[in-house]
Design a protein around this motif. Structure first.
Motif, PDB file in Angstrom:
ATOM      1  N   ILE A 107       1.029  -1.171  -0.053  1.00  0.00           N
ATOM      2  CA  ILE A 107       0.065  -0.067   0.053  1.00  0.00           C
ATOM      3  C   ILE A 107       0.986   1.322  -0.009  1.00  0.00           C
ATOM      4  CG2 ILE A 107      -1.985  -1.141   1.113  1.00  0.00           C
ATOM      5  CD1 ILE A 107      -1.217   0.283   3.755  1.00  0.00           C
ATOM      6  N   GLY A 108       0.304   2.435  -0.299  1.00  0.00           N
ATOM      7  CA  GLY A 108       1.058   3.418  -0.430  1.00  0.00           C
ATOM      8  C   GLY A 108       0.602   4.500   0.806  1.00  0.00           C
ATOM      9  N   LEU A 109       1.481   4.881   1.489  1.00  0.00           N
ATOM     10  CA  LEU A 109       1.170   5.886   2.563  1.00  0.00           C
ATOM     11  C   LEU A 109       1.629   7.226   2.310  1.00  0.00           C
ATOM     12  CD1 LEU A 109       2.311   3.842   5.844  1.00  0.00           C
ATOM     13  CD2 LEU A 109      -0.121   3.962   4.762  1.00  0.00           C
ATOM     14  N   CYS A 110       0.910   8.289   2.481  1.00  0.00           N
ATOM     15  CA  CYS A 110       1.183   9.684   2.281  1.00  0.00           C
ATOM     16  C   CYS A 110       2.123  10.090   3.642  1.00  0.00           C
ATOM     17  CB  CYS A 110      -0.019  10.695   2.256  1.00  0.00           C
ATOM     18  SG  CYS A 110       0.549  12.582   2.224  1.00  0.00           S
ATOM     19  N   VAL A 111       3.249  10.576   3.372  1.00  0.00           N
ATOM     20  CA  VAL A 111       4.230  10.954   4.275  1.00  0.00           C
ATOM     21  C   VAL A 111       4.628  12.385   4.258  1.00  0.00           C
ATOM     22  CG1 VAL A 111       5.364   8.940   4.484  1.00  0.00           C
ATOM     23  CG2 VAL A 111       6.312  10.514   3.017  1.00  0.00           C
ATOM     24  N   GLU A 112       3.906  13.143   3.188  1.00  0.00           N
ATOM     25  CA  GLU A 112       4.383  14.751   2.971  1.00  0.00           C
ATOM     26  C   GLU A 112       3.389  15.321   2.006  1.00  0.00           C
ATOM     27  OE1 GLU A 112       7.426  17.994   1.061  1.00  0.00           O
ATOM     28  OE2 GLU A 112       7.888  16.007   1.728  1.00  0.00           O
ATOM     29  N   SER A 113       2.640  16.299   2.081  1.00  0.00           N
ATOM     30  CA  SER A 113       1.649  16.977   1.217  1.00  0.00           C
ATOM     31  C   SER A 113       1.840  18.439   1.422  1.00  0.00           C
ATOM     32  CB  SER A 113       0.358  16.374   1.462  1.00  0.00           C
ATOM     33  OG  SER A 113      -0.280  16.588   2.585  1.00  0.00           O
ATOM     34  N   GLN A 114       1.615  19.166   0.315  1.00  0.00           N
ATOM     35  CA  GLN A 114       1.677  20.593   0.483  1.00  0.00           C
ATOM     36  C   GLN A 114       0.852  21.263  -0.607  1.00  0.00           C
ATOM     37  OE1 GLN A 114       3.676  22.121  -2.241  1.00  0.00           O
ATOM     38  NE2 GLN A 114       2.860  24.175  -1.578  1.00  0.00           N
ATOM     39  N   CYS A 115       0.252  22.258  -0.453  1.00  0.00           N
ATOM     40  CA  CYS A 115      -0.817  23.072  -1.433  1.00  0.00           C
ATOM     41  C   CYS A 115      -0.521  24.318  -1.562  1.00  0.00           C
ATOM     42  CB  CYS A 115      -2.127  22.553  -1.226  1.00  0.00           C
ATOM     43  SG  CYS A 115      -3.211  23.299  -2.424  1.00  0.00           S
TER      44      CYS A 115
ATOM     45  N   ALA B  40      -4.549  25.885  -8.239  1.00  0.00           N
ATOM     46  CA  ALA B  40      -3.830  25.304  -7.204  1.00  0.00           C
ATOM     47  C   ALA B  40      -2.511  24.481  -7.482  1.00  0.00           C
ATOM     48  CB  ALA B  40      -4.690  24.688  -5.970  1.00  0.00           C
ATOM     49  N   THR B  41      -1.554  24.211  -6.898  1.00  0.00           N
ATOM     50  CA  THR B  41      -0.440  23.305  -7.237  1.00  0.00           C
ATOM     51  C   THR B  41      -0.153  22.750  -5.940  1.00  0.00           C
ATOM     52  OG1 THR B  41       1.323  25.066  -7.122  1.00  0.00           O
ATOM     53  CG2 THR B  41       0.616  24.682  -9.318  1.00  0.00           C
ATOM     54  N   GLY B  42       0.356  21.548  -6.024  1.00  0.00           N
ATOM     55  CA  GLY B  42       0.626  20.802  -4.885  1.00  0.00           C
ATOM     56  C   GLY B  42       1.774  19.709  -4.992  1.00  0.00           C
TER      57      GLY B  42
END
Length: 138
Positions: free
Chosen positions: A56-64, A106-108
């Protein structure tokens, strides 16, 4: 980056509940759009089995970064490309575009680490997923 910088798009219909009291899509919904375009791509193109797969894939970072409002009714064209593929991780670049707009509202950035479903330890990105990711690499 304009629309031409993205290699994969998913149209997402805005819902009445996406708007806030100020008359535009609430900021938390943008992260939902990120999740939607990424996971739709991984499932449909990469063959990720979200229900029974070993990885599975886990989110470890996000930004917008918010640039212009989106509002209901309408459709968001969620653009996706891969900025970097590592051994067990991938960084996605995302652009959210109002219908027919060339510049993003928006960009992210979003980083997944692929892990074993049972022990949550990083594992190499499965071949089918890696091939799909490389197909939309910048």
């Amino acid at each position: 980056m304009d629309r031409s910088g993205f290699k994969h798009f998913l149209p997402i219909t805005l819902r009445w509940k996406d708007n806030d009291v100020y008359g535009h899509v609430n900021n938390v919904e943008y992260y939902s759009f990120f999740d939607t375009v990424i996971n739709d791509f991984l499932i449909r193109v990469g063959g990720l089995d979200i229900h029974g797969g070993a990885v599975i894939g886990l989110c470890v970072e996000s930004q917008c970064t918010f640039k212009a409002p989106l509002e209901f009714p309408g459709v968001v064209d969620a653009g996706l490309r891969v900025g970097r593929v590592g051994n067990s991780s991938v960084r996605y670049d995302i652009g959210l575009f109002a219908e027919a707009a060339d510049e993003p509202a928006a960009t992210g950035r979003f980083v997944h680490v692929f892990v074993d479903r049972a022990d949550r330890r990083p594992v190499p990105i499965p071949d089918g997923i890696r091939q799909a990711l490389e197909g939309i690499s910048a």
